[in-house]
Each structure stands twice: as C-alpha cells, then as structure tokens.
Design an enzyme around this catalytic site. Structure first.
Site, PDB file in Angstrom:
ATOM      1  N   ASN A   1     -10.387  -2.715   2.456  1.00 53.13           N
ATOM      2  CA  ASN A   1     -10.111  -2.674   1.019  1.00 53.13           C
ATOM      3  C   ASN A   1     -11.392  -2.413   0.235  1.00 53.13           C
ATOM      4  O   ASN A   1     -12.479  -2.401   0.809  1.00 53.13           O
ATOM      5  CB  ASN A   1      -9.532  -4.025   0.556  1.00 53.13           C
ATOM      6  CG  ASN A   1      -8.057  -4.200   0.916  1.00 53.13           C
ATOM      7  OD1 ASN A   1      -7.362  -3.224   1.197  1.00 53.13           O
ATOM      8  ND2 ASN A   1      -7.595  -5.428   0.884  1.00 53.13           N
TER       9      ASN A   1
ATOM     10  N   TYR B   1       0.837  -4.376  12.291  1.00 52.70           N
ATOM     11  CA  TYR B   1       0.769  -2.946  11.953  1.00 52.70           C
ATOM     12  C   TYR B   1       1.603  -2.061  12.880  1.00 52.70           C
ATOM     13  O   TYR B   1       2.127  -1.045  12.441  1.00 52.70           O
ATOM     14  CB  TYR B   1      -0.698  -2.489  11.870  1.00 52.70           C
ATOM     15  CG  TYR B   1      -1.367  -3.010  10.615  1.00 52.70           C
ATOM     16  CD1 TYR B   1      -1.659  -4.367  10.484  1.00 52.70           C
ATOM     17  CD2 TYR B   1      -1.673  -2.190   9.553  1.00 52.70           C
ATOM     18  CE1 TYR B   1      -2.239  -4.875   9.339  1.00 52.70           C
ATOM     19  CE2 TYR B   1      -2.259  -2.687   8.395  1.00 52.70           C
ATOM     20  CZ  TYR B   1      -2.538  -4.024   8.301  1.00 52.70           C
ATOM     21  OH  TYR B   1      -3.105  -4.527   7.155  1.00 52.70           O
TER      22      TYR B   1
ATOM     23  N   HIS C   1      -3.984   0.861  12.054  1.00 50.73           N
ATOM     24  CA  HIS C   1      -3.792  -0.410  12.759  1.00 50.73           C
ATOM     25  C   HIS C   1      -5.162  -1.022  13.061  1.00 50.73           C
ATOM     26  O   HIS C   1      -5.952  -0.420  13.797  1.00 50.73           O
ATOM     27  CB  HIS C   1      -3.052  -0.133  14.073  1.00 50.73           C
ATOM     28  CG  HIS C   1      -2.631  -1.374  14.797  1.00 50.73           C
ATOM     29  ND1 HIS C   1      -3.220  -2.593  14.608  1.00 50.73           N
ATOM     30  CD2 HIS C   1      -1.661  -1.581  15.712  1.00 50.73           C
ATOM     31  CE1 HIS C   1      -2.646  -3.495  15.374  1.00 50.73           C
ATOM     32  NE2 HIS C   1      -1.692  -2.902  16.050  1.00 50.73           N
TER      33      HIS C   1
ATOM     34  N   HIS D   1       0.825  -1.222   0.000  1.00 44.87           N
ATOM     35  CA  HIS D   1       0.000   0.000   0.000  1.00 44.87           C
ATOM     36  C   HIS D   1       0.859   1.272   0.000  1.00 44.87           C
ATOM     37  O   HIS D   1       0.491   2.272   0.623  1.00 44.87           O
ATOM     38  CB  HIS D   1      -0.952   0.025   1.202  1.00 44.87           C
ATOM     39  CG  HIS D   1      -1.959  -1.083   1.200  1.00 44.87           C
ATOM     40  ND1 HIS D   1      -3.222  -0.944   0.678  1.00 44.87           N
ATOM     41  CD2 HIS D   1      -1.885  -2.356   1.650  1.00 44.87           C
ATOM     42  CE1 HIS D   1      -3.893  -2.082   0.817  1.00 44.87           C
ATOM     43  NE2 HIS D   1      -3.094  -2.957   1.400  1.00 44.87           N
TER      44      HIS D   1
HETATM   45 FE1  HDE Z   1      -2.435  -4.848   5.461  1.00 41.04          FE
HETATM   46  N1  HDE Z   1      -0.643  -4.046   5.910  1.00 41.04           N
HETATM   47  N2  HDE Z   1      -1.784  -6.677   6.000  1.00 41.04           N
HETATM   48  N3  HDE Z   1      -4.183  -5.712   4.818  1.00 41.04           N
HETATM   49  N4  HDE Z   1      -3.124  -3.086   4.853  1.00 41.04           N
HETATM   50  C1  HDE Z   1      -0.296  -2.757   5.779  1.00 41.04           C
HETATM   51  O1  HDE Z   1       0.802  -1.512   7.429  1.00 41.04           O
HETATM   52  C2  HDE Z   1      -0.661  -6.906   6.709  1.00 41.04           C
HETATM   53  C3  HDE Z   1      -4.526  -7.033   4.936  1.00 41.04           C
HETATM   54  C4  HDE Z   1      -4.375  -2.782   4.413  1.00 41.04           C
HETATM   55  O2  HDE Z   1      -3.202   3.474   4.037  1.00 41.04           O
HETATM   56  C5  HDE Z   1       1.027  -2.433   6.398  1.00 41.04           C
HETATM   57  O3  HDE Z   1       1.135   0.667   7.904  1.00 41.04           O
HETATM   58  C6  HDE Z   1      -0.587  -8.301   7.093  1.00 41.04           C
HETATM   59  C7  HDE Z   1      -5.922  -7.214   4.691  1.00 41.04           C
HETATM   60  C8  HDE Z   1      -4.450  -1.389   4.049  1.00 41.04           C
HETATM   61  O4  HDE Z   1      -1.573   3.259   5.500  1.00 41.04           O
HETATM   62  C9  HDE Z   1       1.472  -3.776   6.996  1.00 41.04           C
HETATM   63  C10 HDE Z   1      -1.711  -8.880   6.562  1.00 41.04           C
HETATM   64  C11 HDE Z   1      -6.410  -5.968   4.439  1.00 41.04           C
HETATM   65  C12 HDE Z   1      -3.184  -0.877   4.302  1.00 41.04           C
HETATM   66  C13 HDE Z   1       0.314  -4.680   6.617  1.00 41.04           C
HETATM   67  C14 HDE Z   1      -2.453  -7.858   5.881  1.00 41.04           C
HETATM   68  C15 HDE Z   1      -5.316  -5.049   4.515  1.00 41.04           C
HETATM   69  C16 HDE Z   1      -2.381  -1.950   4.805  1.00 41.04           C
HETATM   70  C17 HDE Z   1       2.016  -1.731   5.489  1.00 41.04           C
HETATM   71  C18 HDE Z   1      -2.131 -10.337   6.627  1.00 41.04           C
HETATM   72  C19 HDE Z   1      -7.853  -5.582   4.099  1.00 41.04           C
HETATM   73  C20 HDE Z   1      -2.710   0.538   4.046  1.00 41.04           C
HETATM   74  C21 HDE Z   1       2.130  -0.318   6.001  1.00 41.04           C
HETATM   75  C22 HDE Z   1      -2.349 -10.799   7.930  1.00 41.04           C
HETATM   76  C23 HDE Z   1      -8.769  -5.810   5.191  1.00 41.04           C
HETATM   77  C24 HDE Z   1      -3.005   1.438   5.203  1.00 41.04           C
HETATM   78  C25 HDE Z   1       1.317  -0.281   7.188  1.00 41.04           C
HETATM   79  C26 HDE Z   1      -2.555   2.842   4.883  1.00 41.04           C
HETATM   80  C27 HDE Z   1      -1.055  -1.810   5.220  1.00 41.04           C
HETATM   81  C28 HDE Z   1       0.298  -5.974   7.004  1.00 41.04           C
HETATM   82  C29 HDE Z   1      -3.643  -8.141   5.181  1.00 41.04           C
HETATM   83  C30 HDE Z   1      -5.504  -3.651   4.281  1.00 41.04           C
HETATM   84  C31 HDE Z   1       2.811  -4.265   6.632  1.00 41.04           C
HETATM   85  C32 HDE Z   1       0.500  -8.949   7.886  1.00 41.04           C
HETATM   86  C33 HDE Z   1      -6.706  -8.531   4.753  1.00 41.04           C
HETATM   87  C34 HDE Z   1      -5.666  -0.658   3.498  1.00 41.04           C
HETATM   88  O5  HDE Z   1       1.579  -3.716   8.374  1.00 41.04           O
END
Ligand code: HDE
Length: 722
Positions: free
Chosen positions: A153, A367, A344, A79
């Site tokens: 999402n 997060y 988060h 993202h």
């Molecule tokens: Fe994320 N995801 N994600 N994700 N995600 C990040 O956090 C992660 C997942 C989502 O505009 C990171 O601050 C893991 C699902 C959005 O700043 C990180 C898993 C969904 C955003 C991270 C998922 C999301 C992130 C990268 C599996 C939809 C952007 C930077 C367990 C419900 C937020 C940050 C923004 C961002 C990890 C799966 C949505 C690395 C480990 C499912 C919208 O922490």
C-alpha cells in the site's frame, strides 16, 4: 508473454482486400466467430422473413449475445478500482547478495519485467479515483526464478493486527448494507463504530486522515510492503526487512476540497494521469529499497517487528536503496491485464521469505482463495498477465478453462513412466526452501502483549507533521466524524484521540460540536477474547526512541522538478503571442504540460493573427485538474476573460487550493477582477506563489513556484470562496 495456440495465424487470418475496410481492430483481419468461421453479416440477425421473428438457429447471434452476457466478472472484494502499467526493475549493483540470494535484486545486468497495479480499497470498480482512502501498490515481478508479488500500500501500517478482523474491517468501511450508502467513503457510522472499538487502528487512522490518502498522482506516492519480511542469503542466513518505494517526483497531495471536486470533474483523474504520463514518455520511477534488521536485533525496538500497525522509523533504520522501478508501457487491454491480474503475497522467490506477522499469515491464505471466485477457477495463473516467464511443469491438471495441453500418461510424482519428471529441484539449483525458523509455543488464540501499545506511534506520526498537514488531518477528522450520526461513536473516537494528542482531540471535538472532550473509554475487550476482563487492559504508551520523524511528513519531500505538472493558460482571442509562447516554451523545456483553456473549444487568434489550438473550454475543464495557472498578456483576451465568470472562478479556486498563479502584463487585471484581487499587493512576491512580474524573471519564478507544489500557508490567512 508467450504465444498461445490462439495467437498463431490460422487459415482465416490471411488479409482479404475486399474485407479489410470492415475490420474492427485495424489488424487487417476479417471477422470470425469464436470457432474461426468467417462472418458475412454482423449487423442483421437471422429472421423468418425481413419483418419476421428471429430464428433460434442463428448460432452467431447466440454466440455473440452469450459472450456479452458474461462479460463481467465479480469485482475484487477490496481494491476493485485500479489502474496499472508495465515496466521493469533493475538493481543498482550486486551489494545485496550478502543479504539475499534473490537474483533479480542482486544482478544489475537483469531487467526484470514488472506489472504494477494501483488501487483504492473501499470503492467499487466505477468509483472516483479521489476518494479519501489507502492506495494499493501491488507489483508483480516476473523474475527468471518465478513470480514475486509485492502486494503493498501507499501507507506503511494497517488498521488491524490480525487477519481474522479483516472481514469485519471491510464490512464496516464498505457502503452500509441496508441502503448501499456511501460509495467509496469511510465517512459513515459503521466504519467509525468499528475503529472506535478497535484501538489498534488509531495509528493507521492518523495516516488515512492525512494528506497521504488524497495523492496528487499515483506517480507521487510512496509504496510499502508493510509487514516485516525476510531476506535469506546463499548461506541460509536471514535478515528482517521492510520494503519501501520512493517516488522520484516526490510525494504530493491535493487539497480535500479539490479532491471532492475532481471526483465530479474527472473521476478518472489518477488513471488518466498515469496513462498520459506514460504515453508522453514521462515514465514514473521509484527507488526501491529496504530497511534491514539483523535477526539478533529482533527485540531491540520499543514495538514488535511482527506488529503491522507499527513502522520502523527511518531515522532509526534508514532505507537502503536496491534499485529502480520504472513504468514505461500502458496495458493494451484493461480487462485482460489490469482486471485479470491476480496478486498474492505468498508468491515469493528464493531469497525472500515471510515473518510471523499475523496479518501477513492470514493474507497468505486469502489471495488464492479469492481468485477462485473472481477469475472462475484454479487455472487463473494461466491467464497471460499472470503467467511466469519460465515454463510451468507440475502434476496439477484440469479444472475450468484449462489452457495448457498436458501430454503423456503421468500426472503424479513419483513416477518412473515419465522418467521421474517433473523432478524436484535441489536448493543449490534454485529449489525454494522455507527459512528454518525455530518455533515453540502453546496452541493459543491470543494477542501478544508486545502488540498492545496502540497510541505512541500515532502520536509520533502526528507530531512529525508540518502545521498545514496537522490542520488537514484535524479537518479530515472533523469532516468524517461530522458525517457520523451517532453521538456515542463520535465521542468514542475523540476519546481515542486524547491518547494521541490533546490539542487534536479538542480541535475535533469543537469541530463536530461536542460540548467537551470526552473521557477516553477503556477500549473494549475484543482483542482479548470474550473471557477476558476488560479491566485487564490498560493502554500501554511507551516512550518512543525519537519524538519526531521527518520522513513521515510530506512537507520536506523533493521539490526539484515540474516534470509532468499540468499548467492552465487562460486565454481568448487577442492573447499576446510572445507572452503565451515564451512562458509555454520555458515550462515545456522543464517537462511541464501546458493546456490552453479558453471560453470556447476549437481555436483562438493571437495578437499576431495566428491560430492557437484550444485544449479545453471552461465548460469541459476546471482549475482542480491542473497544478498551476498562467494568464498571458493581451488586452482583448484579458477583457474577454474578465467577462467570463468561469475564468474568474478558475483563479479563485486555484488560489484557494494554494496553487502557483502567474500573470503577465494585463493578465494581472483578471486576478484583480477575482476575489484574489482583494488580497493582492501589486508587487510580485514569488514566495507567496503569486507571480506578477513583467520582466524576464516571470517564467523562472513561476517554475520555482510550481516546484513548491502548494503554498499551504495561504489557507490560514486567506479564506477565498470558490
Ligand atoms: Fe489485501 N486483499 N488483504 N491487503 N490487498 C486483496 O485479493 C486481504 C492487506 C492489497 O491490485 C484481495 O486479488 C486480507 C494488507 C492490495 O489486484 C483479497 C487481508 C495490504 C490488493 C485481499 C488483507 C493489502 C489487495 C481482493 C488481511 C497491504 C489489490 C482481490 C489479512 C500490505 C491487489 C485480490 C490488486 C487485494 C485480502 C490485508 C494490500 C480479498 C484477508 C495489509 C494492494 O484477497
């Protein structure tokens, strides 16, 4: 945001008349170093003589260059590319208090500030907005009880069921490690290799290959919390929920060929669209609601509520609206706000709690961990955009970039020297307590059998699409798999598609040149662990309660407004004044944005000799950046356009991308001069999206056509080169 010490005026801030002209930011303040020293010369470094070497003593040069050297922070690992806006959330009424004690959802008199960041997943910070990808839809609600982050999402399901596979998924979709190719695209071997061996991703693949993955605008997307969460009311009773946002402008997408071209013509297309709409006062809006499932109904569905690769069809459990989300202010500074915001899913407030979805559970760890590297330490919550509205009192101390200046001797609990403060809040006074879910089970690494139906909702999604949407989906698969070099990977994916729909599998196989539709392979045993026997797994395909879910198709979305739609007026010197202004006025009265596009920039002269401002020339603009095209009357103007290859191309392309096109009087001649002319039948047929009327109905018919967004049926019969 609260003011910090550095926001307070200091002695150097008093306006100095003689320096005011030289200020950079228009604030009327003189330039200072970071220690507040007034800068006398920001243009020349300190040297030993005018032509001599620079001196190490120049503390100002060193401060300025050092700060610059460290201007970049690591981009988000996923993202990275995003755009954001401020706004508010307001509940319609108090009816939800029977389900949740979250005050911002139940008190209609509160306007809760929000900050929403939209993003793509795979691309780097500088990648194109129009990549085929999931869009992040993350909202920070600054409630009076603390921050609630809904990190969702624009697609309601996910690729994987367990967080432990997330690093694998992301490694597979990101550019390949040996050559860092391709940028912001899933169309390559490693992504398809991974998903072909991960059958649980099949449902999500249907969504990302659909038009949802190439939205027309962030403002025209749905949003989803994806996981099942819980509401908890004052009595401690819980209800399962799924969060939804529904856009007031309806859901719309662009065509894939258009997306590819926008990526070149304006890679900031979505970012610009959001910014401009808010600047123009056309505030994006969503209705925020939930699907509610009573705790006792947890097992009544033919899928598991904890499985993030499943939806609850809205026809089974409708979305109940709670209130409205409105975005009404652009950030002042992209870095300080959009880049430094840290979401988060674990930031919840009393009244909202988690479920045991194993994907959500892993996210609850990830997060905070990621911000430690990205934002440089544990004090990222003190960055203005991340601070809660209420003040923070706890015994956490120190660390990199600490902002708060804690006073007193006590930084521990319990204490007597600090009067016992900060003290713990009782639940009745708003103290957060976790829902007391009863848990029983063996310690085990395993996937629940109730998660093993990977295909039936993929089929439900595919069957619910309109014919053009199905065609786009199979074209997308042909495109993506067409970019895959390894035959076995292509075959494995098509094998998975046979479980979804045989016609789809055939279409894709044919498109990528497979001789026949391959037999589906037994999905490998990764989800069962290395010790399991792959033959233990038989694809489970459960009959769904419904065969089609109209809510899954974008075809039936709202088509009642042309607000913020961009319309190109193609014109040159001699354009008919009335023909231009009457349609312009009619469109603008409905909230559309008119752009005059001409062979050159500056001004053109209309038939009445008046100057008309040109918004863009053909060189700097393209049909893919608008929703519709109009060619006003005017002999000289139309003759000039016919001689302009870019104008002719504009029409061909707008037609190919199924957009509404209107022409008045001689404007029709430009259409005839284009490839579209071959297909043209001179009578105006509003239902085809081509409006050629010479009477008063032109504007009204054109407005109705723009409301339809696209005339996809054109794609089938009319292949226009553009
Ligand atoms: Fe994320 N995801 N994600 N994700 N995600 C990040 O956090 C992660 C997942 C989502 O505009 C990171 O601050 C893991 C699902 C959005 O700043 C990180 C898993 C969904 C955003 C991270 C998922 C999301 C992130 C990268 C599996 C939809 C952007 C930077 C367990 C419900 C937020 C940050 C923004 C961002 C990890 C799966 C949505 C690395 C480990 C499912 C919208 O922490």
């Amino acid at each position: 945001m609260k003011s910090t010490k550095s926001d307070q005026p200091n002695n150097n801030d008093k306006k100095m008349e003689n320096l005011a002209l030289h200020t950079e930011d228009g604030s009327g303040q003189a330039m200072t170093t970071n220690t507040g020293l007034l800068v006398n010369d920001d243009t020349n470094s300190l040297k030993a003589g005018e032509r001599g070497p620079s001196l190490l003593e120049d503390f100002y040069l060193r401060e300025k260059i050092t700060h610059f050297d460290h201007e970049r922070i690591p981009e988000r690992v996923v993202h990275a590319r995003g755009a954001a806006a401020h706004g508010y959330f307001q509940a319609y009424d108090s009816s939800f208090s029977k389900y949740t004690k979250a005050k911002f959802l139940t008190d209609p008199s509160r306007k809760t500030p929000v900050f929403v960041r939209f993003s793509t997943v795979a691309g780097s910070r500088g990648s194109s907005d129009l990549a085929r990808d999931v869009r992040g839809f993350a909202t920070k609600f600054y409630t009076d009880e603390g921050i609630f982050d809904l990190v969702g999402n624009n697609i309601p399901v996910f690729f994987i069921q367990d967080a432990i596979k997330f690093p694998d998924l992301i490694h597979a979709v990101k550019p390949e490690p040996h050559n860092e190719i391709p940028q912001a695209a899933s169309a390559h071997d490693t992504f398809w290799d991974f998903v072909s061996l991960t059958p649980e991703s099949t449902h999500m693949l249907m969504w990302v290959m659909s038009d949802r993955a190439i939205p027309r605008s962030f403002r025209m997307m749905e949003g989803f919390g994806i996981h099942t969460y819980r509401f908890v009311n004052e009595e401690g009773k819980a209800t399962f929920i799924k969060f939804h946002y529904k856009p007031s402008l309806g859901m719309h997408s662009v065509a894939w060929d258009e997306a590819l071209k926008i990526s070149g013509k304006d890679p900031d297309f979505h970012r610009r669209d959001l910014h401009e709409a808010i600047e123009a006062g056309a505030y994006p809006e969503w209705e925020f609601g939930v699907q509610l499932v009573a705790e006792e109904d947890e097992h009544k569905f033919d899928f598991d509520l904890l499985d993030p690769t499943k939806i609850i069809p809205e026809e089974l459990v409708p979305v109940t609206p709670i209130g409205k989300l409105v975005l009404d202010r652009n950030p002042d500074n992209f870095f300080a706000e959009t880049e430094q915001v840290a979401f988060h899913p674990g930031h919840v407030v009393p009244g909202i709690d988690f479920s045991n979805d194993p994907l959500l559970q892993g996210r609850l760890f990830s997060y905070t961990d990621t911000q430690l590297t990205r934002l440089g330490g544990p004090n990222f919550q003190e960055i203005p955009i991340n601070r809660p509205l209420n003040t923070v009192h706890n015994n956490q101390r120190d660390g990199h970039m600490r902002q708060q200046i804690n006073k007193g001797k006590t930084s521990y609990h319990p204490n007597s020297m600090g009067g016992g403060c900060p003290f713990q809040a009782m639940i009745k006074d708003g103290g957060f307590s976790h829902f007391a879910e009863r848990i029983e089970g063996s310690k085990i690494r395993a996937r629940s059998k109730s998660f093993m139906d990977f295909f039936s909702q993929a089929t439900l999604f595919y069957n619910s699409l309109s014919e053009p949407e199905q065609t786009h989906l199979s074209d997308a698969l042909r495109f993506e798999l067409g970019k895959v070099d390894i035959l076995e990977i292509q075959e494995r994916v098509v094998g998975l598609l046979t479980y979804v729909d045989m016609t789809l599998a055939k279409r894709v196989a044919e498109g990528i040149g497979l001789e026949s539709v391959p037999e589906p392979q037994k999905p490998v045993n990764h989800m069962l662990g290395a010790d399991a026997n792959p033959t233990d797994y038989e694809p489970v395909i459960k009959k769904q309660a419904i065969e089609k879910s109209p809510a899954l198709s974008m075809a039936g979305t709202k088509k009642d407004s042309i607000k913020t739609r961009q319309v190109a007026f193609l014109a040159a010197d001699g354009v008919d004044a009335d023909s231009l202004s009457s349609v312009k006025n009619a469109l603008e009265a409905e909230g559309a944005v008119v752009r005059v596009i001409a062979p050159h920039g500056g001004f053109i002269k209309d038939s009445a000799g008046k100057q008309v401002k040109v918004d863009k020339s053909f060189l700097t603009f393209a049909s893919v950046l608008v929703d519709a095209v109009y060619i006003p009357d005017g002999h000289k103007s139309v003759a000039a356009l016919i001689n302009e290859p870019d104008a002719v191309h504009f029409i061909n392309e707008a037609y190919r991308h199924c957009k509404a096109i209107a022409a008045d009087g001689e404007g029709v001649e430009l259409i005839k001069a284009s490839y579209v002319g071959v297909k043209l039948n001179e009578t105006s047929d509003a239902s085809s999206g081509i409006i050629l009327s010479k009477d008063d109905k032109l504007a009204a018919d054109f407005i109705n056509a723009i409301k339809q967004h696209r005339f996809w049926e054109r794609e089938k019969k009319d292949k226009i080169p553009a």
